[in-house]
Write a protein that holds these residues in place. Structure first.
Motif, PDB file in Angstrom:
ATOM      1  N   MET A  24       0.837  -1.192   0.000  1.00 19.14           N
ATOM      2  CA  MET A  24       0.000   0.000   0.000  1.00 19.14           C
ATOM      3  C   MET A  24       0.873   1.244   0.000  1.00 19.14           C
ATOM      4  O   MET A  24       1.875   1.299   0.701  1.00 19.14           O
ATOM      5  N   PRO A  25       0.470   2.244  -0.769  1.00 18.12           N
ATOM      6  CA  PRO A  25       1.232   3.494  -0.733  1.00 18.12           C
ATOM      7  C   PRO A  25       1.042   4.198   0.600  1.00 18.12           C
ATOM      8  O   PRO A  25       0.095   3.956   1.331  1.00 18.12           O
ATOM      9  N   ARG A  26       1.977   5.068   0.895  1.00 15.49           N
ATOM     10  CA  ARG A  26       1.881   5.868   2.112  1.00 15.49           C
ATOM     11  C   ARG A  26       2.137   7.320   1.753  1.00 15.49           C
ATOM     12  O   ARG A  26       2.725   7.627   0.716  1.00 15.49           O
ATOM     13  N   SER A  27       1.701   8.222   2.605  1.00 18.42           N
ATOM     14  CA  SER A  27       1.983   9.643   2.401  1.00 18.42           C
ATOM     15  C   SER A  27       3.415   9.929   2.809  1.00 18.42           C
ATOM     16  O   SER A  27       3.972   9.270   3.690  1.00 18.42           O
ATOM     17  N   PHE A  28       4.016  10.927   2.177  1.00 18.40           N
ATOM     18  CA  PHE A  28       5.329  11.375   2.580  1.00 18.40           C
ATOM     19  C   PHE A  28       5.249  12.035   3.957  1.00 18.40           C
ATOM     20  O   PHE A  28       4.247  12.660   4.291  1.00 18.40           O
ATOM     21  N   THR A  29       6.312  11.934   4.715  1.00 20.12           N
ATOM     22  CA  THR A  29       6.434  12.782   5.900  1.00 20.12           C
ATOM     23  C   THR A  29       6.717  14.197   5.398  1.00 20.12           C
ATOM     24  O   THR A  29       7.050  14.402   4.227  1.00 20.12           O
ATOM     25  N   GLU A  30       6.639  15.167   6.282  1.00 24.07           N
ATOM     26  CA  GLU A  30       6.913  16.544   5.861  1.00 24.07           C
ATOM     27  C   GLU A  30       8.325  16.691   5.310  1.00 24.07           C
ATOM     28  O   GLU A  30       8.544  17.304   4.264  1.00 24.07           O
ATOM     29  N   SER A  31       9.309  16.116   5.980  1.00 19.27           N
ATOM     30  CA  SER A  31      10.690  16.255   5.499  1.00 19.27           C
ATOM     31  C   SER A  31      10.888  15.510   4.177  1.00 19.27           C
ATOM     32  O   SER A  31      11.609  15.991   3.300  1.00 19.27           O
ATOM     33  N   GLU A  32      10.265  14.359   3.990  1.00 18.39           N
ATOM     34  CA  GLU A  32      10.357  13.638   2.719  1.00 18.39           C
ATOM     35  C   GLU A  32       9.711  14.452   1.595  1.00 18.39           C
ATOM     36  O   GLU A  32      10.241  14.514   0.482  1.00 18.39           O
ATOM     37  N   ARG A  33       8.578  15.057   1.894  1.00 19.56           N
ATOM     38  CA  ARG A  33       7.878  15.885   0.903  1.00 19.56           C
ATOM     39  C   ARG A  33       8.756  17.063   0.488  1.00 19.56           C
ATOM     40  O   ARG A  33       8.907  17.367  -0.693  1.00 19.56           O
ATOM     41  N   GLN A  34       9.355  17.720   1.460  1.00 17.64           N
ATOM     42  CA  GLN A  34      10.203  18.869   1.152  1.00 17.64           C
ATOM     43  C   GLN A  34      11.419  18.445   0.329  1.00 17.64           C
ATOM     44  O   GLN A  34      11.800  19.122  -0.626  1.00 17.64           O
ATOM     45  N   GLU A  35      12.017  17.333   0.682  1.00 24.46           N
ATOM     46  CA  GLU A  35      13.163  16.827  -0.069  1.00 24.46           C
ATOM     47  C   GLU A  35      12.760  16.476  -1.499  1.00 24.46           C
ATOM     48  O   GLU A  35      13.471  16.779  -2.459  1.00 24.46           O
ATOM     49  N   PHE A  36      11.598  15.850  -1.658  1.00 22.61           N
ATOM     50  CA  PHE A  36      11.112  15.470  -2.980  1.00 22.61           C
ATOM     51  C   PHE A  36      10.890  16.716  -3.844  1.00 22.61           C
ATOM     52  O   PHE A  36      11.334  16.788  -4.985  1.00 22.61           O
ATOM     53  N   LEU A  37      10.222  17.723  -3.301  1.00 23.71           N
ATOM     54  CA  LEU A  37       9.945  18.947  -4.062  1.00 23.71           C
ATOM     55  C   LEU A  37      11.214  19.729  -4.377  1.00 23.71           C
ATOM     56  O   LEU A  37      11.288  20.415  -5.393  1.00 23.71           O
ATOM     57  N   ALA A  38      12.214  19.631  -3.514  1.00 20.54           N
ATOM     58  CA  ALA A  38      13.475  20.320  -3.760  1.00 20.54           C
ATOM     59  C   ALA A  38      14.276  19.639  -4.869  1.00 20.54           C
ATOM     60  O   ALA A  38      15.186  20.243  -5.434  1.00 20.54           O
ATOM     61  N   GLY A  39      13.916  18.392  -5.197  1.00 15.54           N
ATOM     62  CA  GLY A  39      14.588  17.684  -6.280  1.00 15.54           C
ATOM     63  C   GLY A  39      14.191  18.246  -7.633  1.00 15.54           C
ATOM     64  O   GLY A  39      13.283  19.069  -7.759  1.00 15.54           O
ATOM     65  N   LYS A  40      14.875  17.794  -8.671  1.00 19.18           N
ATOM     66  CA  LYS A  40      14.624  18.288 -10.021  1.00 19.18           C
ATOM     67  C   LYS A  40      13.548  17.441 -10.689  1.00 19.18           C
ATOM     68  O   LYS A  40      13.796  16.308 -11.084  1.00 19.18           O
ATOM     69  N   HIS A  41      12.358  18.015 -10.764  1.00 15.39           N
ATOM     70  CA  HIS A  41      11.220  17.372 -11.423  1.00 15.39           C
ATOM     71  C   HIS A  41      10.517  18.409 -12.277  1.00 15.39           C
ATOM     72  O   HIS A  41      10.501  19.590 -11.931  1.00 15.39           O
ATOM     73  N   ILE A  42       9.909  17.963 -13.352  1.00 13.68           N
ATOM     74  CA  ILE A  42       9.010  18.820 -14.113  1.00 13.68           C
ATOM     75  C   ILE A  42       7.652  18.712 -13.437  1.00 13.68           C
ATOM     76  O   ILE A  42       7.194  17.619 -13.112  1.00 13.68           O
ATOM     77  N   ALA A  43       7.004  19.834 -13.216  1.00 17.37           N
ATOM     78  CA  ALA A  43       5.684  19.850 -12.593  1.00 17.37           C
ATOM     79  C   ALA A  43       4.614  19.980 -13.668  1.00 17.37           C
ATOM     80  O   ALA A  43       4.899  20.391 -14.795  1.00 17.37           O
ATOM     81  N   VAL A  44       3.399  19.643 -13.300  1.00 17.73           N
ATOM     82  CA  VAL A  44       2.237  19.938 -14.136  1.00 17.73           C
ATOM     83  C   VAL A  44       1.379  20.910 -13.345  1.00 17.73           C
ATOM     84  O   VAL A  44       0.926  20.601 -12.245  1.00 17.73           O
ATOM     85  N   LEU A  45       1.223  22.106 -13.906  1.00 23.38           N
ATOM     86  CA  LEU A  45       0.428  23.144 -13.276  1.00 23.38           C
ATOM     87  C   LEU A  45      -0.970  23.106 -13.873  1.00 23.38           C
ATOM     88  O   LEU A  45      -1.129  23.065 -15.096  1.00 23.38           O
ATOM     89  N   SER A  46      -1.986  23.090 -13.006  1.00 21.63           N
ATOM     90  CA  SER A  46      -3.376  23.107 -13.455  1.00 21.63           C
ATOM     91  C   SER A  46      -4.075  24.313 -12.860  1.00 21.63           C
ATOM     92  O   SER A  46      -3.870  24.645 -11.689  1.00 21.63           O
ATOM     93  N   VAL A  47      -4.894  24.946 -13.700  1.00 22.38           N
ATOM     94  CA  VAL A  47      -5.624  26.129 -13.257  1.00 22.38           C
ATOM     95  C   VAL A  47      -6.991  26.126 -13.942  1.00 22.38           C
ATOM     96  O   VAL A  47      -7.117  25.717 -15.097  1.00 22.38           O
ATOM     97  N   ALA A  48      -8.001  26.553 -13.209  1.00 21.61           N
ATOM     98  CA  ALA A  48      -9.363  26.581 -13.729  1.00 21.61           C
ATOM     99  C   ALA A  48      -9.473  27.534 -14.910  1.00 21.61           C
ATOM    100  O   ALA A  48      -8.751  28.532 -14.997  1.00 21.61           O
ATOM    101  N   ALA A  49     -10.382  27.216 -15.794  1.00 18.20           N
ATOM    102  CA  ALA A  49     -10.647  28.067 -16.954  1.00 18.20           C
ATOM    103  C   ALA A  49     -12.107  28.491 -16.927  1.00 18.20           C
ATOM    104  O   ALA A  49     -12.984  27.723 -16.518  1.00 18.20           O
TER     105      ALA A  49
END
Length: 143
Positions: free
Chosen positions: A1-26
């Protein structure tokens, strides 16, 4: 089963080099805009994205004032972080140092500076997004 990241894991993941997908309402009769985009993030900080000031996504971001940013790892083990956030600043034109910082994150110092220099004179906007809600999944324990 998947698990949620801890706060520090989340921050480390976002600080890594990834392309994001930005979504915004139209509100123009088209579906929401979802586009790949480079971003800048510092742990415990805001997210910054740079784009052309006259692009559809820039207009929609200004109108909506809120966005969703999905950052994912496409290789095994699958992982992702979704950020729902409020746009707290829009700076036009984007400051050069911000354009350089974002481009350097993805292209390295030399190519990032050259990429940002090619954008000099172009109408751009730097959006600063305050994270309001986090959703994350880490499938590494499924291996």
């Amino acid at each position: 089963m998947p698990r949620s990241f801890t706060e520090s894991e989340r921050q480390e993941f976002l600080a890594g080099k990834h392309i994001a997908v930005l979504s915004v309402a139209a509100n123009d009769g088209r579906p929401p805009a979802s586009v790949p985009i480079w971003y800048d993030y510092t742990p415990d900080g805001n997210i910054r994205v740079n784009t052309g000031a006259e692009r559809r996504k820039a207009r929609l971001i200004r109108e909506a004032g809120v966005v969703t940013l999905t950052v994912q790892r496409e290789e095994l083990p699958y992982q992702y972080v979704i950020v729902e956030g409020t746009v707290i600043d829009a700076t036009t034109p984007s400051p050069q140092e911000s354009r350089v910082a974002i481009a350097t994150r993805y292209l390295g110092p030399e190519e990032g500076a050259a990429f940002a220099a090619r954008m000099d004179g172009a109408q751009s906007v730097l959006f600063t997004i305050r994270p309001d809600r986090w959703i994350s999944q880490d499938y590494s324990t499924d291996q």
